[in-house]
Design a protein around this motif. Structure first.
Motif, mmCIF file in Angstrom:
data_model
loop_
_atom_site.group_PDB
_atom_site.id
_atom_site.type_symbol
_atom_site.label_atom_id
_atom_site.label_comp_id
_atom_site.label_asym_id
_atom_site.label_seq_id
_atom_site.Cartn_x
_atom_site.Cartn_y
_atom_site.Cartn_z
ATOM 1 N N ALA A 94 -12.043 2.897 -1.647
ATOM 2 C CA ALA A 94 -11.501 4.124 -1.038
ATOM 3 C C ALA A 94 -12.619 5.100 -0.716
ATOM 4 O O ALA A 94 -12.644 5.718 0.362
ATOM 5 N N ARG A 95 -13.554 5.262 -1.637
ATOM 6 C CA ARG A 95 -14.682 6.166 -1.381
ATOM 7 C C ARG A 95 -15.550 5.654 -0.236
ATOM 8 O O ARG A 95 -16.011 6.430 0.610
ATOM 9 N N HIS A 96 -15.775 4.362 -0.206
ATOM 10 C CA HIS A 96 -16.594 3.778 0.860
ATOM 11 C C HIS A 96 -15.950 4.017 2.225
ATOM 12 O O HIS A 96 -16.628 4.417 3.183
ATOM 13 N N LEU A 97 -14.645 3.802 2.319
ATOM 14 C CA LEU A 97 -13.953 4.009 3.591
ATOM 15 C C LEU A 97 -13.963 5.478 3.992
ATOM 16 O O LEU A 97 -14.123 5.812 5.172
ATOM 17 N N GLY A 124 5.542 -5.302 -2.947
ATOM 18 C CA GLY A 124 6.237 -5.647 -4.184
ATOM 19 C C GLY A 124 5.315 -6.258 -5.217
ATOM 20 O O GLY A 124 4.241 -5.726 -5.520
ATOM 21 N N GLN A 125 5.700 -7.416 -5.749
ATOM 22 C CA GLN A 125 4.937 -8.050 -6.822
ATOM 23 C C GLN A 125 3.582 -8.579 -6.384
ATOM 24 O O GLN A 125 2.773 -9.000 -7.214
ATOM 25 N N ALA A 126 3.301 -8.581 -5.090
ATOM 26 C CA ALA A 126 2.001 -9.057 -4.612
ATOM 27 C C ALA A 126 0.909 -8.012 -4.763
ATOM 28 O O ALA A 126 -0.272 -8.331 -4.614
ATOM 29 N N LEU A 127 1.295 -6.763 -5.057
ATOM 30 C CA LEU A 127 0.320 -5.682 -5.176
ATOM 31 C C LEU A 127 0.175 -5.247 -6.629
ATOM 32 O O LEU A 127 1.160 -4.921 -7.283
ATOM 33 N N GLY A 128 -1.067 -5.256 -7.110
ATOM 34 C CA GLY A 128 -1.312 -4.913 -8.508
ATOM 35 C C GLY A 128 -1.767 -3.492 -8.728
ATOM 36 O O GLY A 128 -1.789 -3.012 -9.863
ATOM 37 N N ALA A 129 -2.138 -2.792 -7.656
ATOM 38 C CA ALA A 129 -2.581 -1.401 -7.791
ATOM 39 C C ALA A 129 -2.567 -0.737 -6.425
ATOM 40 O O ALA A 129 -2.652 -1.404 -5.386
ATOM 41 N N GLU A 130 -2.457 0.579 -6.435
ATOM 42 C CA GLU A 130 -2.528 1.364 -5.208
ATOM 43 C C GLU A 130 -3.279 2.654 -5.504
ATOM 44 O O GLU A 130 -2.965 3.350 -6.474
ATOM 45 N N ILE A 131 -4.267 2.951 -4.672
ATOM 46 C CA ILE A 131 -5.093 4.147 -4.848
ATOM 47 C C ILE A 131 -4.958 5.010 -3.595
ATOM 48 O O ILE A 131 -5.047 4.506 -2.466
ATOM 49 N N VAL A 132 -4.730 6.291 -3.791
ATOM 50 C CA VAL A 132 -4.651 7.255 -2.688
ATOM 51 C C VAL A 132 -5.780 8.261 -2.881
ATOM 52 O O VAL A 132 -5.913 8.865 -3.945
ATOM 53 N N TYR A 133 -6.587 8.439 -1.844
ATOM 54 C CA TYR A 133 -7.746 9.326 -1.931
ATOM 55 C C TYR A 133 -7.724 10.324 -0.779
ATOM 56 O O TYR A 133 -7.681 9.943 0.390
#
Length: 212
Positions: A94-97, A124-133
């Motif tokens: 996220a920081r890099h982008l 759904g179950q295919a995602l293990g994390a989500e980060i919002v920056y």
């Protein structure tokens, strides 16, 4: 001659003990779904090389405009097993982008490298994390904080899915993770000069990592 046989037999007994212990250890790890990654070199894991952990590949990336803001969403796959390791990799990307493309808001969703790769399946179950920056929170209506993150508190299955409870991290925890990152760079699994696969605008409404 008899003494030599006794020594050889004694050595054989030790080897049997080690074999039994090793076999039991592998059995336990196999049941938890981590044996293959712990004992297989990462250069044998498709899409990754080097030491285990922290490697990622961009599956989808798209810049779009919403509420007169420039936003960016990226879905990455990683070989990180532990939940906080997934968050750490997501924060780094996220920081890099943000530093290279300068959007008002960055969303990074983290999948397992053994899981699905098509956009329609990455939810759904295919995602293990989500980060919002949000580098400058005052510039976006999506959040009032610089960082938000949630993860599934479970290891991925052998098929790359996550089954567990969702954990929303506190801002202080995320700031600590951010400050611990020494080198901010993109995914090492991306091919140089190759554009990430771009999701269409209609695909951007995928649910958050824990909404299942």
């Amino acid at each position: 001659m008899a003494a030599l046989k006794r020594r050889l037999f004694h050595a054989f007994k030790i080897s049997r003990k080690l074999a039994v212990l090793s076999g039991g250890f592998l059995l336990v790890l196999g049941a938890s779904g981590t044996a293959a990654l712990m004992f297989a070199p990462t250069n044998l894991i498709p899409g990754f090389s080097g030491n285990a952990g922290g490697h990622c590949k961009t599956l989808y990336q798209s810049e779009f405009t919403r509420d007169q803001e420039n936003r960016l969403i990226a879905v990455i796959s990683t070989d990180d097993l532990e939940p906080l390791a997934r968050v750490r990799t997501g924060v780094r990307i996220a920081r890099h982008l943000a530093e290279t493309l300068h959007p008002d808001l960055v969303i990074v969703q983290v999948a397992d490298h053994r899981g699905p790769t098509t956009r329609v399946e990455l939810r759904g179950q295919a995602l293990g994390a989500e980060i919002v920056y949000a580098p400058f929170p005052a510039k976006t209506k999506a959040t009032t904080k610089p960082w938000e993150a949630r993860y599934i508190d479970a290891l991925p299955t052998q098929a790359g899915y996550y089954f567990g409870s969702r954990v929303d991290m506190r801002l202080t925890e995320l700031e600590t993770v951010n400050h611990e990152i020494e080198l901010v760079e993109g995914c090492d699994g991306d091919v140089v000069d190759e554009e990430p696969v771009t999701a269409s605008a209609g695909d951007l409404a995928a649910p958050a990592a824990g909404s299942h």
